[in-house]
Design a protein around this motif. Sequence first.
Motif, PDB file in Angstrom:
ATOM      1  N   ARG A  41       0.837  -1.205   0.000  1.00  0.00           N
ATOM      2  CA  ARG A  41       0.000   0.000   0.000  1.00  0.00           C
ATOM      3  C   ARG A  41       0.869   1.252   0.000  1.00  0.00           C
ATOM      4  NH1 ARG A  41      -4.664  -0.047   4.183  1.00  0.00           N
ATOM      5  NH2 ARG A  41      -5.345   1.701   2.915  1.00  0.00           N
ATOM      6  N   LEU A  42       2.079   1.108   0.505  1.00  0.00           N
ATOM      7  CA  LEU A  42       3.058   2.207   0.498  1.00  0.00           C
ATOM      8  C   LEU A  42       4.306   1.700  -0.227  1.00  0.00           C
ATOM      9  CD1 LEU A  42       2.762   3.441   4.200  1.00  0.00           C
ATOM     10  CD2 LEU A  42       1.641   4.369   2.187  1.00  0.00           C
ATOM     11  N   PRO A  43       4.351   1.831  -1.567  1.00  0.00           N
ATOM     12  CA  PRO A  43       5.460   1.231  -2.323  1.00  0.00           C
ATOM     13  C   PRO A  43       6.829   1.831  -2.015  1.00  0.00           C
ATOM     14  CG  PRO A  43       3.895   2.311  -3.802  1.00  0.00           C
ATOM     15  CD  PRO A  43       3.351   2.430  -2.423  1.00  0.00           C
ATOM     16  N   GLU A  44       6.912   3.124  -1.780  1.00  0.00           N
ATOM     17  CA  GLU A  44       8.193   3.779  -1.493  1.00  0.00           C
ATOM     18  C   GLU A  44       8.008   4.806  -0.379  1.00  0.00           C
ATOM     19  OE1 GLU A  44      10.177   5.261  -4.964  1.00  0.00           O
ATOM     20  OE2 GLU A  44       9.669   3.479  -6.126  1.00  0.00           O
ATOM     21  N   PRO A  45       7.762   4.339   0.851  1.00  0.00           N
ATOM     22  CA  PRO A  45       7.468   5.285   1.936  1.00  0.00           C
ATOM     23  C   PRO A  45       8.708   5.997   2.465  1.00  0.00           C
ATOM     24  CG  PRO A  45       7.587   3.078   2.793  1.00  0.00           C
ATOM     25  CD  PRO A  45       7.722   2.963   1.296  1.00  0.00           C
ATOM     26  N   GLU A  46       8.482   7.152   3.032  1.00  0.00           N
ATOM     27  CA  GLU A  46       9.497   7.826   3.834  1.00  0.00           C
ATOM     28  C   GLU A  46       9.402   7.200   5.216  1.00  0.00           C
ATOM     29  OE1 GLU A  46       9.726  12.059   6.032  1.00  0.00           O
ATOM     30  OE2 GLU A  46       9.366  12.141   3.864  1.00  0.00           O
ATOM     31  N   VAL A  47      10.523   6.706   5.735  1.00  0.00           N
ATOM     32  CA  VAL A  47      10.515   5.965   7.002  1.00  0.00           C
ATOM     33  C   VAL A  47      11.350   6.701   8.044  1.00  0.00           C
ATOM     34  CG1 VAL A  47      11.035   3.771   8.131  1.00  0.00           C
ATOM     35  CG2 VAL A  47      10.247   3.793   5.758  1.00  0.00           C
ATOM     36  N   SER A  48      10.775   6.826   9.237  1.00  0.00           N
ATOM     37  CA  SER A  48      11.495   7.390  10.388  1.00  0.00           C
ATOM     38  C   SER A  48      11.574   6.336  11.470  1.00  0.00           C
ATOM     39  CB  SER A  48      10.742   8.603  10.948  1.00  0.00           C
ATOM     40  OG  SER A  48      10.613   9.602   9.975  1.00  0.00           O
ATOM     41  N   TRP A  49      12.575   6.455  12.322  1.00  0.00           N
ATOM     42  CA  TRP A  49      12.731   5.512  13.432  1.00  0.00           C
ATOM     43  C   TRP A  49      12.889   6.316  14.710  1.00  0.00           C
ATOM     44  CZ3 TRP A  49      17.717   2.134  14.178  1.00  0.00           C
ATOM     45  CH2 TRP A  49      17.573   1.317  15.306  1.00  0.00           C
ATOM     46  N   LEU A  50      12.016   6.069  15.663  1.00  0.00           N
ATOM     47  CA  LEU A  50      12.070   6.729  16.962  1.00  0.00           C
ATOM     48  C   LEU A  50      12.344   5.691  18.044  1.00  0.00           C
ATOM     49  CD1 LEU A  50       8.852   8.961  16.728  1.00  0.00           C
ATOM     50  CD2 LEU A  50      11.210   9.630  16.245  1.00  0.00           C
ATOM     51  N   VAL A  51      13.024   6.100  19.097  1.00  0.00           N
ATOM     52  CA  VAL A  51      13.263   5.240  20.260  1.00  0.00           C
ATOM     53  C   VAL A  51      12.508   5.858  21.433  1.00  0.00           C
ATOM     54  CG1 VAL A  51      15.011   4.324  21.838  1.00  0.00           C
ATOM     55  CG2 VAL A  51      15.513   4.523  19.389  1.00  0.00           C
ATOM     56  N   ARG A  52      11.595   5.064  22.000  1.00  0.00           N
ATOM     57  CA  ARG A  52      10.779   5.511  23.131  1.00  0.00           C
ATOM     58  C   ARG A  52      10.687   4.382  24.151  1.00  0.00           C
ATOM     59  NH1 ARG A  52      11.692   9.399  20.692  1.00  0.00           N
ATOM     60  NH2 ARG A  52      10.359  11.086  20.030  1.00  0.00           N
ATOM     61  N   PRO A  53      10.634   4.700  25.451  1.00  0.00           N
ATOM     62  CA  PRO A  53      10.580   3.643  26.465  1.00  0.00           C
ATOM     63  C   PRO A  53       9.336   2.758  26.363  1.00  0.00           C
ATOM     64  CG  PRO A  53      10.745   5.817  27.494  1.00  0.00           C
ATOM     65  CD  PRO A  53      10.698   6.022  26.019  1.00  0.00           C
ATOM     66  N   ASN A  54       8.211   3.332  25.981  1.00  0.00           N
ATOM     67  CA  ASN A  54       6.988   2.546  25.834  1.00  0.00           C
ATOM     68  C   ASN A  54       6.474   2.726  24.413  1.00  0.00           C
ATOM     69  OD1 ASN A  54       4.498   1.291  25.948  1.00  0.00           O
ATOM     70  ND2 ASN A  54       4.208   1.848  28.099  1.00  0.00           N
ATOM     71  N   LEU A 101       8.719  -4.750  11.338  1.00  0.00           N
ATOM     72  CA  LEU A 101       7.975  -3.483  11.368  1.00  0.00           C
ATOM     73  C   LEU A 101       8.028  -2.794  10.005  1.00  0.00           C
ATOM     74  CD1 LEU A 101       9.040  -2.283  14.920  1.00  0.00           C
ATOM     75  CD2 LEU A 101       6.827  -3.236  14.231  1.00  0.00           C
ATOM     76  N   PHE A 102       9.154  -2.888   9.319  1.00  0.00           N
ATOM     77  CA  PHE A 102       9.257  -2.272   8.000  1.00  0.00           C
ATOM     78  C   PHE A 102       8.312  -2.938   7.002  1.00  0.00           C
ATOM     79  CE2 PHE A 102      11.276  -1.914   3.777  1.00  0.00           C
ATOM     80  CZ  PHE A 102      11.106  -0.550   3.611  1.00  0.00           C
ATOM     81  N   VAL A 103       8.199  -4.256   7.041  1.00  0.00           N
ATOM     82  CA  VAL A 103       7.270  -4.944   6.135  1.00  0.00           C
ATOM     83  C   VAL A 103       5.823  -4.517   6.437  1.00  0.00           C
ATOM     84  CG1 VAL A 103       6.317  -7.194   5.468  1.00  0.00           C
ATOM     85  CG2 VAL A 103       8.793  -6.885   5.646  1.00  0.00           C
ATOM     86  N   HIS A 104       5.480  -4.365   7.724  1.00  0.00           N
ATOM     87  CA  HIS A 104       4.147  -3.848   8.064  1.00  0.00           C
ATOM     88  C   HIS A 104       3.956  -2.450   7.495  1.00  0.00           C
ATOM     89  CE1 HIS A 104       2.383  -6.975  10.501  1.00  0.00           C
ATOM     90  NE2 HIS A 104       3.512  -7.108  11.176  1.00  0.00           N
ATOM     91  N   CYS A 105       5.002  -1.655   7.496  1.00  0.00           N
ATOM     92  CA  CYS A 105       4.953  -0.320   6.914  1.00  0.00           C
ATOM     93  C   CYS A 105       4.606  -0.399   5.426  1.00  0.00           C
ATOM     94  CB  CYS A 105       6.303   0.369   7.113  1.00  0.00           C
ATOM     95  SG  CYS A 105       6.582   1.842   6.108  1.00  0.00           S
ATOM     96  N   LEU A 106       5.327  -1.220   4.692  1.00  0.00           N
ATOM     97  CA  LEU A 106       5.080  -1.338   3.245  1.00  0.00           C
ATOM     98  C   LEU A 106       3.640  -1.778   2.944  1.00  0.00           C
ATOM     99  CD1 LEU A 106       8.351  -3.133   2.062  1.00  0.00           C
ATOM    100  CD2 LEU A 106       7.743  -0.722   1.739  1.00  0.00           C
ATOM    101  N   GLN A 107       3.143  -2.711   3.749  1.00  0.00           N
ATOM    102  CA  GLN A 107       1.817  -3.252   3.513  1.00  0.00           C
ATOM    103  C   GLN A 107       0.716  -2.428   4.175  1.00  0.00           C
ATOM    104  OE1 GLN A 107       2.521  -7.264   4.911  1.00  0.00           O
ATOM    105  NE2 GLN A 107       2.935  -7.952   2.824  1.00  0.00           N
ATOM    106  N   ALA A 108       1.113  -1.518   5.066  1.00  0.00           N
ATOM    107  CA  ALA A 108       0.134  -0.701   5.818  1.00  0.00           C
ATOM    108  C   ALA A 108      -0.948  -1.587   6.426  1.00  0.00           C
ATOM    109  CB  ALA A 108      -0.435   0.409   4.955  1.00  0.00           C
ATOM    110  N   ARG A 109      -0.481  -2.670   7.065  1.00  0.00           N
ATOM    111  CA  ARG A 109      -1.379  -3.568   7.797  1.00  0.00           C
ATOM    112  C   ARG A 109      -0.622  -4.391   8.795  1.00  0.00           C
ATOM    113  NH1 ARG A 109      -1.691  -9.004   5.175  1.00  0.00           N
ATOM    114  NH2 ARG A 109      -0.331  -8.861   3.402  1.00  0.00           N
TER     115      ARG A 109
END
Length: 109
Positions: A41-54, A101-109
């Motif tokens: 659903r997102l063939p070429e997304p812009e991806v960010s990575w955040l680090v959070r305790p929860n 998580l990246f594969v979930h991003c690409l598939q948006a599911r």
Amino acid sequence: MKASFSKVVGFWFTLMSITPTQADGLLDFTLFSPPEVSQRRLPEPEVSWLVRPNASNFCQQAQPKDGFVSRPEGCVYWQIQASRCTIVTTGQTTHSQLGHLFVHCLQAR
């Protein structure tokens, strides 16, 4: 006093055979093929990575988003129109976790 290599190896194997082991859900070394472009659903997304305790709570509360998926120690949420994903993990994660998580991003599911 030096222990012989064979004694050390023998001890290690004995220890491993009596120590209960469990599969780590964050480690997955199985090979897979990336989803075909037609299945993304997102063939070429812009991806960010955040680090959070929860991480899971962060994804649940993040706005704007069109959806999200939570896994142990991490999550991902996305915006379809903007073709954007944000992967959120705790301070300790694995390559396998990021890949899932990246594969979930690409598939948006």
